[in-house]
Design a protein around this motif. Structure first.
Motif, PDB file in Angstrom:
ATOM      1  N   SER A 196       0.823  -1.221   0.000  1.00  0.00           N
ATOM      2  CA  SER A 196       0.000   0.000   0.000  1.00  0.00           C
ATOM      3  C   SER A 196       0.849   1.260   0.000  1.00  0.00           C
ATOM      4  O   SER A 196       0.312   2.369  -0.049  1.00  0.00           O
ATOM      5  CB  SER A 196      -0.914   0.006   1.240  1.00  0.00           C
ATOM      6  OG  SER A 196      -0.135  -0.065   2.427  1.00  0.00           O
ATOM      7  N   HIS A 200       2.426   6.099  -7.118  1.00  0.00           N
ATOM      8  CA  HIS A 200       1.711   5.813  -8.351  1.00  0.00           C
ATOM      9  C   HIS A 200       2.054   6.833  -9.428  1.00  0.00           C
ATOM     10  O   HIS A 200       2.423   7.966  -9.134  1.00  0.00           O
ATOM     11  CB  HIS A 200       0.193   5.831  -8.106  1.00  0.00           C
ATOM     12  CG  HIS A 200      -0.293   4.681  -7.279  1.00  0.00           C
ATOM     13  ND1 HIS A 200      -0.167   4.656  -5.910  1.00  0.00           N
ATOM     14  CD2 HIS A 200      -0.903   3.517  -7.632  1.00  0.00           C
ATOM     15  CE1 HIS A 200      -0.678   3.524  -5.449  1.00  0.00           C
ATOM     16  NE2 HIS A 200      -1.134   2.823  -6.475  1.00  0.00           N
ATOM     17  N   THR A 276      -3.450  -2.204  -7.803  1.00  0.00           N
ATOM     18  CA  THR A 276      -2.611  -2.763  -6.742  1.00  0.00           C
ATOM     19  C   THR A 276      -1.868  -3.964  -7.286  1.00  0.00           C
ATOM     20  O   THR A 276      -2.484  -4.882  -7.831  1.00  0.00           O
ATOM     21  CB  THR A 276      -3.476  -3.199  -5.542  1.00  0.00           C
ATOM     22  OG1 THR A 276      -4.214  -2.078  -5.056  1.00  0.00           O
ATOM     23  CG2 THR A 276      -2.600  -3.753  -4.427  1.00  0.00           C
TER      24      THR A 276
END
Length: 414
Positions: A196, A200, A276
């Protein structure tokens, strides 16, 4: 977990797809097993009785209307009573699968339930598992007994394929020695390991060569599922794109149904926005960084290999020349190493194509996805041969001198 896109798919189509998978995977026979779906109108769609499960078509699927009317060219499954009993007692259920996978049948014969702590994802996938007493197949009494087990565990959802993998893994491990199970804390660690903290990027580019890799990954994942080298609940494939950038499968997507859009691009250590990557992404990244010749990686669970991977028994591939040439000696790392000792595991690929992660998976890396898959097949076949040989007596592996001769003759490690 992503399921089949069933919004526009008729129940009869869904049943044909799933029963075909079950049959092709060797988890039921031509005449055995049945599947049903309850639609929004209270009509039950169910496989027919006595019709070849290997060639069912949409036209063969029977419909039992809410008022009891039967529509279709055959008789509905003789197990229809227990399907009906389940839907009556659990109105939240919309599908029931009944089949005869060999591993689970073995456990049913000895009146035991597989311990799903054998694999990290299995407990969460399978949930609590019931055990129904025997009664005559197709009888109302059997339906009542099965329904009672589902009533006892209202949150249970028996994930058929994963539970069968657990059963086969335990049986294989017991053939070799004594199975080792994960603690709840270890399973919790695994469940919390989905990455997590990756940055990005937004400007995702899909040139033709990148799209081709996505297609190749999806094709190989489905092939691995067909060959029972990967299950719908676990398995990761990645391919190097350019430099140390790569494409990787995501978590929580059924492997049978993965498509090109699901694949995650990892570029400059960052992840494609809105997606993810696999929980093993850091290991893949480190393997590519340390091993420029590696172009593809497969991480998966196969029943014979997991038999070795859940015991202290060494997976000795010095069985036939091909096994050692393709795999070399396979080290085993403790559970959790793919998250906590990434560098050490990745470094092992400098001089070998294959490692084991205890109670978790086998990892294979090679210069192409096809070659990685080939090595995975060789590893599973070798493990199966060793398990079959276990009751026969003492094994006679290739000795060190013979291994050195193979190394020289086939330029292994060069």
């Amino acid at each position: 977990m992503k399921q089949l896109n069933t919004e526009l798919m008729h129940p009869a189509e869904q049943i044909c797809i799933i029963i075909s998978r079950i049959y092709r995977s060797g988890m039921t026979t031509t005449s055995g097993g049945n599947i049903s779906i309850m639609d929004e109108n209270g009509n039950m769609w169910i496989t027919p009785s006595g019709i070849d499960k290997g060639s069912l078509t949409v036209k063969d699927i029977m419909c039992v209307k809410a008022d009891g009317t039967i529509i279709g060219p055959h008789k509905p499954s003789s197990e229809y009573p227990f399907h009906r009993a389940l839907y009556n007692i659990r109105p939240n259920l919309h599908s029931v699968i009944h089949a005869h996978p060999p591993g689970l049948v073995t456990f049913s014969i000895v009146h035991e339930i597989p311990n799903t702590n054998i694999l990290p994802q299995a407990k969460g996938v399978c949930g609590p598992i019931g055990f129904a007493p025997y009664d005559v197949p197709g009888s109302e009494a059997l339906g009542e007994k099965i329904a009672a087990e589902f009533k006892k565990n209202p949150d249970a959802y028996q994930r058929f394929e994963t539970l069968e993998l657990c059963a086969r893994t335990i049986i294989n491990a017991k053939t070799l020695g004594e199975p080792k199970y994960l603690t709840d804390a270890q399973i919790g660690f695994h469940d919390g390991s989905i990455p997590s903290n990756y940055r990005h990027f937004m400007d995702v580019r899909h040139p033709s060569e990148e799209r081709a890799l996505r297609t190749e990954i999806c094709r190989m994942v489905r092939r691995a599922c067909d060959q029972r080298l990967m299950s719908s609940s676990y398995g990761t494939v990645s391919m190097r794109w350019k430099g140390d950038d790569f494409l990787i499968t995501p978590p929580n997507v059924q492997r049978w149904d993965i498509d090109e859009e699901d694949i995650v691009q990892v570029r400059d250590g960052m992840v494609e926005a809105g997606k993810t990557p696999s929980r093993s992404v850091a290991l893949h990244q480190e393997i590519y960084r340390r091993n420029p010749k590696v172009k593809a990686i497969i991480l998966t669970q196969c029943p014979s290999l997991m038999g070795f991977n859940t015991t202290d028994v060494n997976f000795d591939v010095r069985t036939i020349p091909e096994s050692w040439i393709f795999l070399q000696d396979v080290p085993k790392f403790p559970f959790g190493s793919q998250y906590e000792n990434v560098e050490e595991v990745a470094e092992a690929f400098r001089n070998r194509p294959c490692v084991m992660l205890s109670n978790d998976s086998i990892v294979v890396a090679s210069d192409s996805l096809l070659n990685a898959f080939d090595r995975l097949e060789v590893a599973e076949f070798s493990a199966k041969s060793l398990i079959l040989a276990a009751p026969m007596g003492r094994l006679h592996p290739i000795n060190d001198k013979e291994v050195e001769d193979l190394r020289v003759a086939f330029h292994v490690g060069e």
